[in-house]
Design a protein around this motif. Structure first.
Motif, PDB file in Angstrom:
ATOM      1  N   SER A  50       7.075 -60.584 -31.228  1.00  0.00           N
ATOM      2  CA  SER A  50       6.000 -61.231 -31.986  1.00  0.00           C
ATOM      3  C   SER A  50       5.470 -60.361 -33.111  1.00  0.00           C
ATOM      4  N   ILE A  95       7.862 -60.740 -35.996  1.00  0.00           N
ATOM      5  CA  ILE A  95       7.784 -61.965 -36.811  1.00  0.00           C
ATOM      6  C   ILE A  95       6.546 -61.914 -37.688  1.00  0.00           C
ATOM      7  N   ASN A  96       5.503 -61.267 -37.161  1.00  0.00           N
ATOM      8  CA  ASN A  96       4.272 -61.047 -37.906  1.00  0.00           C
ATOM      9  C   ASN A  96       4.556 -60.230 -39.170  1.00  0.00           C
ATOM     10  N   SER A 134       6.464 -62.359 -41.618  1.00  0.00           N
ATOM     11  CA  SER A 134       5.585 -63.362 -42.230  1.00  0.00           C
ATOM     12  C   SER A 134       4.742 -62.732 -43.332  1.00  0.00           C
ATOM     13  N   LYS A 135       4.186 -61.583 -43.046  1.00  0.00           N
ATOM     14  CA  LYS A 135       3.344 -60.912 -44.046  1.00  0.00           C
ATOM     15  C   LYS A 135       4.164 -60.512 -45.255  1.00  0.00           C
ATOM     16  N   ILE A 186       4.507 -63.496 -47.373  1.00  0.00           N
ATOM     17  CA  ILE A 186       3.259 -63.751 -48.125  1.00  0.00           C
ATOM     18  C   ILE A 186       3.181 -62.815 -49.333  1.00  0.00           C
ATOM     19  N   ARG A 197       5.443 -64.044 -51.963  1.00  0.00           N
ATOM     20  CA  ARG A 197       4.925 -65.266 -52.579  1.00  0.00           C
ATOM     21  C   ARG A 197       3.883 -64.926 -53.633  1.00  0.00           C
ATOM     22  N   LYS A 227      14.228 -71.826 -35.450  1.00  0.00           N
ATOM     23  CA  LYS A 227      12.869 -72.368 -35.399  1.00  0.00           C
ATOM     24  C   LYS A 227      11.855 -71.459 -36.067  1.00  0.00           C
ATOM     25  N   SER A 228      11.902 -70.180 -35.724  1.00  0.00           N
ATOM     26  CA  SER A 228      10.882 -69.271 -36.256  1.00  0.00           C
ATOM     27  C   SER A 228      11.032 -69.072 -37.754  1.00  0.00           C
ATOM     28  N   ASN A 240       9.288 -71.577 -40.143  1.00  0.00           N
ATOM     29  CA  ASN A 240       7.866 -71.358 -40.387  1.00  0.00           C
ATOM     30  C   ASN A 240       7.622 -70.494 -41.620  1.00  0.00           C
ATOM     31  N   ARG A 263       6.992 -72.526 -44.561  1.00  0.00           N
ATOM     32  CA  ARG A 263       5.629 -73.072 -44.663  1.00  0.00           C
ATOM     33  C   ARG A 263       4.739 -72.100 -45.428  1.00  0.00           C
ATOM     34  N   LEU A 264       5.006 -70.805 -45.239  1.00  0.00           N
ATOM     35  CA  LEU A 264       4.218 -69.807 -45.952  1.00  0.00           C
ATOM     36  C   LEU A 264       4.610 -69.762 -47.429  1.00  0.00           C
TER      37      LEU A 264
END
Lengths: 539, 114
Positions: free
Chosen positions: B63, B66-67, B70-71, B74, B77, B97-98, B101, B104-105
């Motif tokens: 986890s 993935i955090n 994700s950051k 961002i 982006r 799946k992960s 997501n 989406r970000l």
């Protein structure tokens, strides 16, 4: 129109009225003036006040306009901030959602994998247990059967027995103490021991099935949980029918070999192999040899040829064996061993002290005396033996060809011992030893010894002194020899110094003490022979 | 730019402008991920026009991991000029799946599952 002219009175009255009215008006005028003044003043004040508040209002409006502008500006800022915060919030939400979902997914995946791994490992383990060619049997902590693999079920003739039974395992599975009709004691069977914490193996158990008995070897050990408490006991066992059979065959073979070895030993003395530094007869090869200082003992039955002529071959062997079996212990008890039997004769070797050989010879003579008593009781003539002992360096070794060989002793010392044994007949004594043996004795005064003669042995250049050991003689003879010992020695001295007359007298004295003393008789005869010849020569 | 351990390796191939993740990332908490975060931040700061994230051989990601990813998305982006491609594998169950997501970000993110 003639109007009536107002009367004076009326006029007066009128004037009076008018005057009042005037007065009234005057008052009113004054009031109005006051009113006007008041109102004006008031107006001024109010006007001034209004003006002031108007000015304030103007300022306030300006202020408000400025505030409004500022507000409009900040609203725009807030709006953009809100957009960012909203975006961030969405990001964070997605982030949280992503992380959580990911977490759930990975967790589920791991869980699944772990479960799959456990199941796979259980399946594998079960397969392992089923595949092993030994029986595997597990009981739980209360002693109830829990698992039995295929081999276990086959060996036991049944699998896990339903729970309602209360019988103990040996009874349940018909386990007996091998070779008996006793059920295996539950307390001693390995699974029970495992439940009490110990690991054990037994190979004396057999399982009885309807049509067969299977001997098994059982090994069991406790299985502990993480707290160290016994939760199961596991037993592994196997059919040892073949092993038991092989074991029995092996024992039989070993027994046969042992017997063969013992038989061999009777033919080839163990000591002989020891001297050659061989562990077994297998290691002996032609030409093996060793040199060693030893005492050699020869013993022979006197006049055996004459004796044997009167007996059948069977009686002959019976007699010889009866005799030899009485002589043999005397030798082995005194650290000697029999090198060979030569007909009725014995050749024995003593690797220890010369005393061993002397003691053996004395014991042989005592055993013979006993044997002669038996013979006398059975109506047989007593037999006599002669024993000769010599000590010296011997060579032990193997001789022969490729197909037939034997251990043998090669030495002058052996020949001399044999010759000395031959002399016993000549001197009519039972036991003679060479001076080489005499010198080796620890303490010669432990025995009854007398010097006999100095003899030249056939084929030898030097002379040998021989001594008689008469401890083995019968009491009467021994006492006689003992009483005459000093006289005998004195006589010998005279004889040596060629004083034959004096010697002859003393030998005669000896014979008086001991008429059976053949040595004294021989010397006496020699003295007389010499005297006669001497006289002849003189004449 | 490379981090290599027994369990995983991460490196940046400047020719293909690709950050490659391999092995099994199971570091505990953001503190232990700091060196990786630093590597990724440096990548963003260098502002390449396009950046590819190859995760096809990343077997496991916890986890915190993935955090971190994700950051990173961002951060990319926010550099509005940068394009991003994430390459994943259909054979690794968590990825399909992960990784969605991440889109989406950053809706412009191209996801290539093979």
């Amino acid at each position: 129109m003639q109007e009536e002219q107002p009367s004076r009175e009326q006029l007066f009255l009128e004037i009076a009225n008018l005057r009042r009215e005037l007065e009234d008006l005057k008052n009113k005028k004054a009031d109005l003036e006051i009113l006007l003044e008041t109102t004006t003043e008031h107006s001024d004040i109010v006007e001034a006040q209004l003006h002031q508040s108007n000015q304030q209002l103007q300022a306030e409006i300006a202020e408000r306009q400025r505030t409004e502008e500022a507000l409009q500006a900040s609203q725009a800022a807030l709006q953009s901030l809100l957009t960012i915060v909203t975006r961030d919030k969405i990001d964070l939400e997605i982030l949280l959602e992503t992380t959580t979902e990911h977490s759930d997914r990975v967790e589920a995946e791991l869980h699944h994998k772990a479960e799959e791994a456990v199941r796979a490992s259980e399946r594998r383990l079960a397969q392992f247990l089923e595949a092993v060619p030994v029986g595997v049997f597990v009981i739980d902590a209360r002693g109830k059967p829990y698992y039995a693999n295929h081999t276990a079920q086959r060996l036991l003739g049944k699998g896990i027995v339903p729970e309602d039974t209360t019988a103990q395992l040996p009874e349940l599975y018909q386990a007996y103490v091998a070779g008996t009709d006793r059920l295996y004691p539950n307390a001693q069977q390995p699974l029970a021991l495992a439940l009490s914490g110990s690991c054990s193996t037994v190979d004396d158990m057999e399982v009885r099935q309807a049509d067969k008995i299977i001997p098994i070897e059982v090994w069991a050990t406790p299985i502990f949980d993480e707290k160290g408490e016994i939760v199961y006991a596991i037993a592994a066992f196997q059919d040892i029918t073949r092993r038991k059979k092989a074991e029995a065959e092996r024992i039989q073979l070993i027994d046969q070999l042992y017997q063969l070895n013992t038989a061999y030993e009777r033919f080839v003395p163990r000591e002989f192999l020891q001297f050659l530094k061989k562990k077994s007869i297998i290691d002996v090869t032609l030409g093996d040899q060793v040199q060693q200082e030893m005492s050699v003992l020869f013993a022979d039955i006197r006049d055996f040829t004459a004796l044997s002529e009167k007996m059948t071959p069977s009686d002959n062997f019976q007699f010889i064996n009866a005799f030899l079996s009485r002589m043999e212990p005397a030798i082995t008890e005194n650290n000697g061993f029999i090198d060979k039997y030569i007909g009725d004769g014995i050749m024995a070797l003593f690797s220890g002290s010369a005393d061993d050989a002397i003691k053996a010879a004395i014991t042989m003579l005592h055993n013979l005396a006993e044997y002669n008593q038996h013979r006398a009781q059975a109506g047989y003539h007593p037999i006599q033996i002669g024993i000769g002992i010599n000590t010296g360096s011997l060579m032990l070794g193997t001789v022969g060809g490729n197909n037939r060989m034997q251990g043998t002793v090669v030495s002058d010392a052996v020949n001399l011992a044999s010759r000395i044994e031959g002399l016993t007949k000549e001197y009519g004594v039972s036991l003679l030893i060479s001076h080489q043996t005499f010198l080796q004795l620890q303490n010669s005064s432990d025995y009854f010894i007398r010097i006999i003669d100095r003899v030249k042995i056939k084929g030898k250049s030097e002379e040998v002194t021989v001594y008689e050991v008469f401890d083995g003689d019968l009491a009467e003879l021994k006492d006689g020899k003992l009483s005459a010992k000093t006289i005998f020695e004195k006589a010998l001295l005279f004889y040596k110094n060629q004083k034959f007359h004096e010697a002859a007298q003393l030998f005669q004295d000896c014979l008086w003490y001991n008429p059976m003393d053949k040595v004294a008789k021989i010397y006496l005869e020699r003295c007389q022979f010499v005297s006669t010849n001497f006289r002849i020569n003189e004449e | 730019m490379e981090i290599k351990t027994e369990d995983y390796s991460i490196w940046y191939d400047s020719v293909t402008e690709t950050a490659i993740f391999q092995g099994s990332l199971r570091l505990s908490g953001m503190e232990e991920y700091a060196p990786i975060v630093k590597l990724l931040n440096e990548l963003v700061d260098s502002e390449p026009p396009k950046i590819t994230l190859n995760l096809r051989e990343l077997e496991f990601l916890n986890s915190s991991g993935i955090n971190v990813l994700s950051k990173f998305v961002i951060n990319v982006r926010q550099k509005e000029s940068m394009q991003m491609i994430v390459q994943g594998s259909k054979n690794i169950p968590w990825q399909s799946k992960s990784l969605k997501n991440l889109q989406r970000l950053m809706p412009s993110l191209q996801l290539e599952l093979a």
